[in-house]
Design a protein around this motif. Structure first.
Motif, mmCIF file in Angstrom:
data_model
loop_
_atom_site.group_PDB
_atom_site.id
_atom_site.type_symbol
_atom_site.label_atom_id
_atom_site.label_comp_id
_atom_site.label_asym_id
_atom_site.label_seq_id
_atom_site.Cartn_x
_atom_site.Cartn_y
_atom_site.Cartn_z
ATOM 1 N N VAL A 126 0.874 -1.176 0.000
ATOM 2 C CA VAL A 126 0.000 0.000 0.000
ATOM 3 C C VAL A 126 0.905 1.218 0.000
ATOM 4 O O VAL A 126 1.905 1.255 0.723
ATOM 5 N N CYS A 127 0.557 2.196 -0.821
ATOM 6 C CA CYS A 127 1.336 3.431 -0.774
ATOM 7 C C CYS A 127 0.404 4.634 -0.734
ATOM 8 O O CYS A 127 -0.749 4.566 -1.154
ATOM 9 N N PHE A 128 0.934 5.702 -0.205
ATOM 10 C CA PHE A 128 0.263 6.989 -0.188
ATOM 11 C C PHE A 128 1.057 7.898 -1.101
ATOM 12 O O PHE A 128 2.284 7.916 -1.057
ATOM 13 N N THR A 129 0.370 8.682 -1.924
ATOM 14 C CA THR A 129 1.032 9.474 -2.958
ATOM 15 C C THR A 129 1.487 10.839 -2.453
ATOM 16 O O THR A 129 1.265 11.857 -3.081
ATOM 17 N N ARG A 130 2.138 10.819 -1.335
ATOM 18 C CA ARG A 130 2.691 12.041 -0.761
ATOM 19 C C ARG A 130 3.650 11.626 0.345
ATOM 20 O O ARG A 130 3.375 10.691 1.082
ATOM 21 N N LYS A 131 4.764 12.359 0.487
ATOM 22 C CA LYS A 131 5.760 12.040 1.512
ATOM 23 C C LYS A 131 5.704 12.963 2.719
ATOM 24 O O LYS A 131 6.135 12.587 3.794
#
Length: 180
Positions: free
Chosen positions: A122-127
């Motif tokens: 799972v990834c989120f498109t912001r750091k």
């Protein structure tokens, strides 16, 4: 105040999904010309994803071609937010720092994750999270849930604004290996 729903609120996640990409919000407004997730002109997700798999760029491709690609590669897309309430004239304000304080309904990502038996990453498109404390809280719970289930979770550099080789490398490594 004006209520704005997510443009793709009815998108159904494929039950065979192995990679789930989480964004923030895509408003259902007349000014939004995105035909599908990450479809605005200054977003490069549809170049990053196919390139990671050695496929042709899908930026500007039809929604159907994008759907075919994500099904083939067991990727799916969702956003943290289902609905916001904003001042008149702010319906198409895409700034996460603004949106963070306008949420009236969050998507239950944890319940969604629990319906995906093949989910590996799972990834989120912001750091960065400094200007989005409410989203950060939601993501912290999602990350904790992923960790408990042995699912790789990572915050990645946004696919928006520009395309660069280091961004491609980061996305490719995550998509193919589940990590940096």
């Amino acid at each position: 105040m004006i209520t704005v729903q997510h443009r793709f609120i009815d998108h159904q996640i494929n039950s065979t999904t192995e990679t789930l990409i989480i964004g923030t919000f895509n408003p259902e407004t007349a000014d939004n010309d995105a035909e599908f997730f990450y479809g605005r002109s200054r977003n490069y997700l549809w170049r990053l994803l196919p390139t990671a798999f050695g496929k042709a760029d899908l930026k500007g491709a039809s929604k159907q071609k994008k759907l075919d690609f994500i099904r083939e590669h067991k990727i799916d897309l969702t956003d943290l937010i289902e609905e916001i309430q904003v001042e008149e004239g702010q319906e198409a304000n895409y700034y996460d720092g603004y949106i963070d304080n306008t949420v009236t309904r969050w998507k239950n990502i944890i319940s969604l994750i629990d319906t995906l038996p093949n989910l590996k990453r799972v990834c989120f498109t912001r750091k960065t999270f400094s200007d989005i404390p409410n989203m950060k809280k939601q993501l912290s719970e999602i990350q904790k849930h992923c960790n408990n289930k042995g699912i790789a979770f990572q915050a990645l550099t946004t696919p928006a604004r520009f395309y660069r080789e280091d961004k491609q490398t980061e996305w490719t490594n995550f998509l193919l290996n589940g990590n940096k």
